[in-house]
Design a protein around this motif. Structure first.
Motif, PDB file in Angstrom:
ATOM      1  N   THR A  59      44.622  46.075  33.372  1.00  0.00           N
ATOM      2  CA  THR A  59      43.825  47.112  34.014  1.00  0.00           C
ATOM      3  C   THR A  59      43.833  46.845  35.523  1.00  0.00           C
ATOM      4  O   THR A  59      44.275  45.776  35.970  1.00  0.00           O
ATOM      5  CB  THR A  59      42.380  47.081  33.503  1.00  0.00           C
ATOM      6  OG1 THR A  59      41.788  45.819  33.903  1.00  0.00           O
ATOM      7  CG2 THR A  59      42.324  47.218  31.988  1.00  0.00           C
ATOM      8  N   PRO A  60      43.329  47.780  36.342  1.00  0.00           N
ATOM      9  CA  PRO A  60      43.207  47.485  37.785  1.00  0.00           C
ATOM     10  C   PRO A  60      42.406  46.210  38.057  1.00  0.00           C
ATOM     11  O   PRO A  60      42.770  45.420  38.938  1.00  0.00           O
ATOM     12  CB  PRO A  60      42.500  48.727  38.321  1.00  0.00           C
ATOM     13  CG  PRO A  60      42.956  49.835  37.407  1.00  0.00           C
ATOM     14  CD  PRO A  60      43.014  49.201  36.047  1.00  0.00           C
ATOM     15  N   LEU A  61      41.327  45.993  37.287  1.00  0.00           N
ATOM     16  CA  LEU A  61      40.568  44.755  37.444  1.00  0.00           C
ATOM     17  C   LEU A  61      41.424  43.552  37.060  1.00  0.00           C
ATOM     18  O   LEU A  61      41.383  42.508  37.723  1.00  0.00           O
ATOM     19  CB  LEU A  61      39.301  44.788  36.576  1.00  0.00           C
ATOM     20  CG  LEU A  61      38.485  43.488  36.529  1.00  0.00           C
ATOM     21  CD1 LEU A  61      38.023  43.091  37.930  1.00  0.00           C
ATOM     22  CD2 LEU A  61      37.293  43.629  35.579  1.00  0.00           C
ATOM     23  N   GLY A  62      42.214  43.677  35.999  1.00  0.00           N
ATOM     24  CA  GLY A  62      43.080  42.587  35.567  1.00  0.00           C
ATOM     25  C   GLY A  62      44.090  42.205  36.637  1.00  0.00           C
ATOM     26  O   GLY A  62      44.378  41.018  36.850  1.00  0.00           O
ATOM     27  N   ARG A  63      44.638  43.203  37.316  1.00  0.00           N
ATOM     28  CA  ARG A  63      45.586  42.924  38.401  1.00  0.00           C
ATOM     29  C   ARG A  63      44.886  42.198  39.552  1.00  0.00           C
ATOM     30  O   ARG A  63      45.446  41.270  40.158  1.00  0.00           O
ATOM     31  CB  ARG A  63      46.232  44.222  38.893  1.00  0.00           C
ATOM     32  CG  ARG A  63      47.173  44.850  37.870  1.00  0.00           C
ATOM     33  CD  ARG A  63      47.920  46.053  38.427  1.00  0.00           C
ATOM     34  NE  ARG A  63      48.790  46.611  37.413  1.00  0.00           N
ATOM     35  CZ  ARG A  63      50.004  46.162  37.112  1.00  0.00           C
ATOM     36  NH1 ARG A  63      50.491  45.116  37.780  1.00  0.00           N
ATOM     37  NH2 ARG A  63      50.746  46.732  36.182  1.00  0.00           N
ATOM     38  N   PHE A  64      43.662  42.617  39.851  1.00  0.00           N
ATOM     39  CA  PHE A  64      42.887  41.945  40.895  1.00  0.00           C
ATOM     40  C   PHE A  64      42.612  40.498  40.516  1.00  0.00           C
ATOM     41  O   PHE A  64      42.734  39.583  41.338  1.00  0.00           O
ATOM     42  CB  PHE A  64      41.579  42.707  41.134  1.00  0.00           C
ATOM     43  CG  PHE A  64      40.648  42.037  42.108  1.00  0.00           C
ATOM     44  CD1 PHE A  64      40.917  42.071  43.474  1.00  0.00           C
ATOM     45  CD2 PHE A  64      39.507  41.390  41.666  1.00  0.00           C
ATOM     46  CE1 PHE A  64      40.065  41.452  44.375  1.00  0.00           C
ATOM     47  CE2 PHE A  64      38.656  40.764  42.561  1.00  0.00           C
ATOM     48  CZ  PHE A  64      38.935  40.797  43.928  1.00  0.00           C
ATOM     49  N   GLN A  65      42.232  40.265  39.262  1.00  0.00           N
ATOM     50  CA  GLN A  65      41.981  38.903  38.790  1.00  0.00           C
ATOM     51  C   GLN A  65      43.236  38.038  38.913  1.00  0.00           C
ATOM     52  O   GLN A  65      43.170  36.873  39.319  1.00  0.00           O
ATOM     53  CB  GLN A  65      41.514  38.938  37.332  1.00  0.00           C
ATOM     54  CG  GLN A  65      40.134  39.543  37.135  1.00  0.00           C
ATOM     55  CD  GLN A  65      39.816  39.756  35.674  1.00  0.00           C
ATOM     56  OE1 GLN A  65      40.691  40.035  34.855  1.00  0.00           O
ATOM     57  NE2 GLN A  65      38.548  39.633  35.313  1.00  0.00           N
ATOM     58  N   ALA A  66      44.380  38.608  38.547  1.00  0.00           N
ATOM     59  CA  ALA A  66      45.635  37.858  38.627  1.00  0.00           C
ATOM     60  C   ALA A  66      45.962  37.470  40.058  1.00  0.00           C
ATOM     61  O   ALA A  66      46.431  36.364  40.330  1.00  0.00           O
ATOM     62  CB  ALA A  66      46.765  38.681  38.021  1.00  0.00           C
ATOM     63  N   ARG A  67      45.708  38.396  40.998  1.00  0.00           N
ATOM     64  CA  ARG A  67      45.968  38.092  42.405  1.00  0.00           C
ATOM     65  C   ARG A  67      45.025  36.998  42.910  1.00  0.00           C
ATOM     66  O   ARG A  67      45.426  36.112  43.670  1.00  0.00           O
ATOM     67  CB  ARG A  67      45.804  39.354  43.238  1.00  0.00           C
ATOM     68  CG  ARG A  67      46.871  40.416  42.959  1.00  0.00           C
ATOM     69  CD  ARG A  67      46.487  41.773  43.519  1.00  0.00           C
ATOM     70  NE  ARG A  67      47.385  42.828  43.040  1.00  0.00           N
ATOM     71  CZ  ARG A  67      47.119  44.120  43.101  1.00  0.00           C
ATOM     72  NH1 ARG A  67      45.977  44.530  43.646  1.00  0.00           N
ATOM     73  NH2 ARG A  67      47.981  44.998  42.642  1.00  0.00           N
ATOM     74  N   CYS A  68      43.773  37.072  42.483  1.00  0.00           N
ATOM     75  CA  CYS A  68      42.797  36.057  42.905  1.00  0.00           C
ATOM     76  C   CYS A  68      43.151  34.669  42.375  1.00  0.00           C
ATOM     77  O   CYS A  68      42.813  33.656  42.989  1.00  0.00           O
ATOM     78  CB  CYS A  68      41.395  36.445  42.422  1.00  0.00           C
ATOM     79  SG  CYS A  68      40.676  37.860  43.285  1.00  0.00           S
ATOM     80  N   SER A  69      43.831  34.615  41.235  1.00  0.00           N
ATOM     81  CA  SER A  69      44.181  33.315  40.659  1.00  0.00           C
ATOM     82  C   SER A  69      45.112  32.532  41.572  1.00  0.00           C
ATOM     83  O   SER A  69      45.172  31.302  41.511  1.00  0.00           O
ATOM     84  CB  SER A  69      44.833  33.497  39.290  1.00  0.00           C
ATOM     85  OG  SER A  69      46.124  34.079  39.401  1.00  0.00           O
ATOM     86  N   ALA A  70      45.847  33.225  42.450  1.00  0.00           N
ATOM     87  CA  ALA A  70      46.746  32.539  43.385  1.00  0.00           C
ATOM     88  C   ALA A  70      45.972  31.614  44.313  1.00  0.00           C
ATOM     89  O   ALA A  70      46.447  30.532  44.672  1.00  0.00           O
ATOM     90  CB  ALA A  70      47.528  33.572  44.196  1.00  0.00           C
ATOM     91  N   THR A  71      44.760  32.023  44.695  1.00  0.00           N
ATOM     92  CA  THR A  71      43.930  31.194  45.573  1.00  0.00           C
ATOM     93  C   THR A  71      43.547  29.896  44.884  1.00  0.00           C
ATOM     94  O   THR A  71      43.667  28.808  45.459  1.00  0.00           O
ATOM     95  CB  THR A  71      42.666  31.959  45.998  1.00  0.00           C
ATOM     96  OG1 THR A  71      43.033  33.171  46.656  1.00  0.00           O
ATOM     97  CG2 THR A  71      41.808  31.117  46.930  1.00  0.00           C
ATOM     98  N   SER A  72      43.088  30.005  43.622  1.00  0.00           N
ATOM     99  CA  SER A  72      42.721  28.804  42.865  1.00  0.00           C
ATOM    100  C   SER A  72      43.930  27.899  42.656  1.00  0.00           C
ATOM    101  O   SER A  72      43.818  26.670  42.700  1.00  0.00           O
ATOM    102  CB  SER A  72      42.134  29.204  41.506  1.00  0.00           C
ATOM    103  OG  SER A  72      40.968  29.972  41.660  1.00  0.00           O
TER     104      SER A  72
END
Length: 301
Positions: free
Chosen positions: A107-120
């Motif tokens: 979902t759009p939220l899922g894509r956002f979560q995946a992008r945020c995982s790069a920071t972690s």
């Protein structure tokens, strides 16, 4: 954390299943292997199993055997669970290989979560470098990153989004550091040099069915709460295939084969495994018990 999670999961399961007090007896053998058989046991309005008790589920369970002793891994393995998928949003189990590899993407939220995982992920990689070796984030281990992904759409898209976010973040860092180091130089010369040296860092991505979602047989497409007729038995029976599900030991076998292959091919790599909750939890608990190596588990949800 994991022990508490497991206890809460079993307690919740017991409450859900025991709430059905007017149950008829259920014979667990032969195992349920078809969707029609499964659906005949569920509520027509909710798709939730109503004809089970915890006692009947555990009636013929054989206790699990001890796991093997520790061994050392040559690489670091990072578990990255996929972001929110359309199946998560619909509240259904998605484990069918033909459907899961062509639909049920992020979902759009899922894509956002995946992008945020790069920071972690970058924060974790920085901690692996020698402490105090540089001022600011240490990116010396970034070239060691390698991605493995389940062939299911939601996991594959998570890996792709994470890699793209890594590339954008590192490119921005390079631009800022480059500008700071060239302070006072001719602006046109600096821009020309940036164009020559710029370029996205490449992170290999390998798609493999070895990290696919655990197969839940005829439970596929039904309500998420139906996980609760599988997980309690998993706690005490790693060979559990009731309802036609893939057993814990079968998951261990395919993931371990993948790890053995990576160990034979690579050394000193940071291998990001983009996969699914059950698959990663099985591997994480096995690793904590059997392997003398640290695995960092990132959960997006």
């Amino acid at each position: 954390g994991m022990d508490l999670f497991r206890k809460m999961r079993v307690v919740t399961t017991g409450l859900v299943i025991l709430a059905s007090t007017l149950c008829k007896s259920l014979i667990l053998h032969p195992p349920i292997s078809s969707r029609d058989q499964f659906l005949s046991m569920t509520s027509t309005s909710t798709g939730v199993i109503v004809d089970l008790t915890i006692e009947r589920l555990l009636a013929d369970v054989t206790p699990n055997v001890p796991l093997p002793g520790p061994k050392t891994l040559n690489n670091i393995y990072v578990g990255l669970r996929h972001g929110q998928s359309t199946a998560n949003l619909d509240g259904i189990i998605s484990s069918d290989g033909e459907i899961g590899t062509t639909s049920h993407g992020l979902t759009p939220l899922g894509r956002f979560q995946a992008r945020c995982s790069a920071t972690s992920l970058l924060e974790f990689v920085s901690k692996l470098a020698a402490p105090g070796s540089v001022s600011g984030p240490d990116r010396s281990r970034v070239p060691d990153l390698l991605f493995l992904s389940s062939n299911f759409t939601r996991a594959r898209e998570t890996a792709q989004e994470c890699i793209a976010a890594l590339q954008r973040t590192l490119a921005f860092e390079d631009e800022v550091l480059h500008a700071a180091s060239k302070e006072g130089e001719n602006h046109e010369e600096r821009e020309k040099e940036q164009e020559q040296t710029s370029g996205k860092k490449q992170f290999p991505l390998h798609i493999t069915p070895g990290l696919r979602e655990r197969c839940f047989g005829p439970l596929h497409g039904t309500a998420l709460i139906n996980y609760n007729v599988v997980w309690p038995i998993d706690e005490v029976d790693a060979d559990n295939k009731r309802f036609g599900v893939e057993s814990i030991n079968d998951v261990i076998t395919r993931v371990s084969a993948l790890i053995d292959d990576m160990e034979a091919k690579y050394s000193g790599k940071i291998i990001v495994m983009t996969s699914h909750a059950d698959t990663l939890q099985v591997w994480f608990e096995l690793n904590c018990t059997c392997f003398a190596h640290f695995v960092y588990l990132l959960h997006l949800q």
